[in-house]
Design an enzyme around this catalytic site. Structure first.
Site, short mmCIF file in Angstrom:
data_model
loop_
_atom_site.label_atom_id
_atom_site.label_comp_id
_atom_site.label_asym_id
_atom_site.label_seq_id
_atom_site.Cartn_x
_atom_site.Cartn_y
_atom_site.Cartn_z
N GLU A 152 -31.82 -17.53 -9.30
CA GLU A 152 -30.50 -18.14 -8.92
C GLU A 152 -30.10 -19.56 -8.22
O GLU A 152 -29.64 -20.27 -8.59
CB GLU A 152 -29.05 -16.97 -7.55
CG GLU A 152 -29.23 -15.22 -8.94
CD GLU A 152 -28.35 -15.35 -9.37
OE1 GLU A 152 -27.94 -16.52 -9.95
OE2 GLU A 152 -28.08 -14.89 -10.88
N THR A 198 -28.43 -26.05 -12.55
CA THR A 198 -29.08 -26.53 -13.95
C THR A 198 -29.83 -25.00 -15.07
O THR A 198 -28.66 -24.04 -14.88
CB THR A 198 -30.73 -26.29 -13.17
OG1 THR A 198 -31.21 -26.77 -11.89
CG2 THR A 198 -31.73 -26.51 -14.57
N LEU A 201 -37.10 -30.30 -10.70
CA LEU A 201 -35.99 -29.63 -11.21
C LEU A 201 -34.23 -30.21 -10.81
O LEU A 201 -33.67 -29.68 -10.26
CB LEU A 201 -36.32 -27.99 -10.07
CG LEU A 201 -36.46 -26.73 -11.35
CD1 LEU A 201 -36.54 -25.72 -10.21
CD2 LEU A 201 -35.24 -26.83 -12.57
N TYR A 206 -21.87 -17.22 -4.07
CA TYR A 206 -22.24 -16.64 -4.78
C TYR A 206 -23.34 -15.89 -4.97
O TYR A 206 -23.46 -14.71 -5.37
CB TYR A 206 -21.81 -17.59 -5.67
CG TYR A 206 -22.65 -17.58 -6.79
CD1 TYR A 206 -22.03 -16.60 -8.37
CD2 TYR A 206 -23.63 -17.69 -7.01
CE1 TYR A 206 -22.64 -16.18 -9.38
CE2 TYR A 206 -24.81 -17.72 -8.53
CZ TYR A 206 -24.08 -16.49 -9.11
OH TYR A 206 -25.12 -16.18 -10.25
N ASP A 253 -19.59 -17.50 -11.08
CA ASP A 253 -20.58 -18.70 -11.62
C ASP A 253 -19.30 -19.62 -12.70
O ASP A 253 -18.39 -18.97 -12.67
CB ASP A 253 -21.89 -18.54 -11.69
CG ASP A 253 -21.84 -17.47 -12.59
OD1 ASP A 253 -20.62 -17.68 -13.52
OD2 ASP A 253 -23.04 -17.66 -14.12
N CYS A 292 -7.76 -10.48 -24.27
CA CYS A 292 -7.68 -12.04 -23.22
C CYS A 292 -6.41 -12.80 -23.93
O CYS A 292 -5.82 -13.36 -24.97
CB CYS A 292 -8.50 -12.51 -24.34
SG CYS A 292 -9.43 -14.30 -24.20
#
Length: 343
Positions: free
Chosen positions: A41, A47, A84, A122, A140, A212
Site C-alpha cells: 500500500e 504509483t 519509485l 486510507y 482509493d 449502477c
C-alpha cells in the site's frame, strides 16, 4: 443517494472467479500478512501496480519481514526505492518498520494503525480490512470511481470526496461484505482497475451493471467529474556531471528532508522560476552541453540543463560513485544524458 447499494455477495462471487494474482496478496483462504499489505500500500501511493510489482519483489527478497526492514541501513532501503518516487514514503517506511518491530508486530485496530508513522486514513483502512478483517471500506481512486458511478454522484472532485466516501462506506454495509471485509475491499480494487476503468469502462461485463445508476443514465464514463487542474508551474536548473579517470562520477547527498530527501544527486544549481546562470562552478576543461531534460513532479515541472566533463580526479566535496549508484529517476536521466555526451 437514495438508491440501495448493489449486492456485495454478487461482487464477491465475481472476485473469486476474476481476482488479480498480485505478489502481496494472500492465496484464497490464507490470512494476509500485514507486513506485505502495508508495504504494497505504501508503494502503490501515486504509483501503478505494474510499476510496483518488481520493486515489491525485490524488497521482499531483501527484507522478508518487518523486523528485517527495521534493522536495514537507510541507504539500503533508499537504494531499493530509487525510481519509485515520493521518497518521503521510503523514509517513513523505515521509521514505521522500527516502531512496529518495537511493538512486536502491527496493531490490529484502525485507530492504532492510523497512529503509525506514514500511515494515513486510507492505508490504515486497507491494512485493517485486508489483514485484520476490520469491516471498513478503504477508499482509493478505484473505489472512489466505482462509488461515484454506482450512485451517480455528479458533484466534482475534490469537493465531492466526503460524499463519495460516504457512498463507498454504504457499499460495505451488507452482511456478505462485513463477513469478508478483506476480500470485499480487494474486489472493489479489482473492479475499478479492470472493469470500472477511468476510460471505456467495460459495463457490459460488470457484475454490478444493473444496479449502477450512472450506467442506467448513460453517464458512467463521465464520472467522477473533476475540477480543472491548475497549470503546473515550470522551474529551471542545471546539473554538472563529472567523470574521473577510472569511470566514477561525482555525486552529493541531498538534505534529509524535503523533495528527494537523502538521495544522491549530481551537483547543480537551485531550481528557480527562470533558467539560472549555468556556467559550471567546478573547474574542468572541455565541458559539454548534454542537453535539457524535463521531469514532472506533483506540483511543478522541472527543466534541467545537463553539462558534462571528464577530469583526472574528482574535486573535494563530491562522493566518487559508480554510474549505477541508486538515485532518483530525475538524476538517472541526467546521468544518462551526461554520459552520452562524453562518448
Amino acid at each position: 443517494m437514495s438508491l440501495d447499494p448493489p449486492s456485495s455477495a454478487l461482487l464477491l462471487r465475481w472476485y473469486r472467479a476474476h481476482r488479480r494474482d498480485l505478489p502481496w496478496r494472500a492465496a484464497p483462504g490464507v490470512r494476509a500478512d500485514p507486513y506485505r499489505v502495508w508495504l504494497s500500500e505504501i508503494m502503490l501511493q501515486q504509483t501503478t501496480v505494474g510499476a510496483v510489482i518488481p520493486y515489491f519483489r525485490r524488497f521482499i527478497e531483501r527484507f522478508p519481514t518487518v523486523a528485517a526492514l527495521a534493522q536495514a541501513p537507510e541507504d539500503d532501503v533508499l537504494g531499493l526505492w530509487a525510481g519509485l518516487g515520493y521518497y518521503a514514503r521510503a523514509r517513513n517506511l523505515i521509521t514505521c518498520a522500527r516502531v512496529v518491530a518495537g511493538m512486536g508486530g502491527f496493531p490490529e485496530t484502525i485507530e492504532a494503525l492510523r497512529a503509525l508513522p506514514g500511515i494515513g486514513g486510507y492505508t490504515a483502512a486497507a491494512i485493517g480490512a485486508i489483514a485484520f478483517d476490520r469491516p471498513v471500506v478503504p477508499v482509493d481512486g478505484n473505489v472512489e470511481r466505482v462509488a461515484a458511478r454506482i450512485f451517480a454522484i455528479e458533484a466534482s472532485l475534490p469537493k465531492a470526496k466526503p460524499t463519495i466516501a460516504a457512498a463507498a462506506a454504504r457499499l460495505g454495509e451488507q452482511a456478505a461484505a462485513r463477513r469478508a471485509p478483506g476480500d470485499f475491499a480487494q474486489a472493489l480494487f479489482d473492479l475499478g482497475a479492470t472493469i470500472c476503468t477511468p476510460r471505456n469502462p467495460s459495463c457490459m461485463i460488470c457484475p454490478w451493471r444493473d444496479a449502477c445508476a450512472a450506467y442506467l443514465r448513460g453517464i458512467a464514463e463521465e464520472l467522477p467529474r473533476k475540477e480543472k487542474k491548475a497549470v503546473r508551474p515550470v522551474r529551471f536548473g542545471a546539473v554538472f556531471l563529472l567523470r574521473d579517470s577510472v569511470g566514477m562520477i561525482g555525486l552529493r547527498r541531498r538534505p534529509p528532508k524535503g523533495l528527494l530527501g537523502g538521495m544522491f544527486e549530481l551537483p547543480g544549481t537551485d531550481w528557480e522560476s527562470a533558467m539560472p546562470e549555468t556556467e559550471p562552478p567546478i573547474a574542468a576543461t572541455d565541458w559539454r552541453d548534454a542537453g535539457t531534460i524535463r521531469h514532472v513532479f506533483t506540483h511543478f515541472e522541472l527543466s534541467l540543463r545537463v553539462m558534462a566533463a571528464s577530469v583526472a580526479v574528482l574535486p573535494r566535496g563530491l562522493t566518487a560513485a559508480p554510474v549505477d549508484t541508486p538515485m532518483p529517476t530525475l538524476m538517472r536521466k541526467a546521468v544518462t544524458a551526461g554520459l552520452a555526451a562524453l562518448r
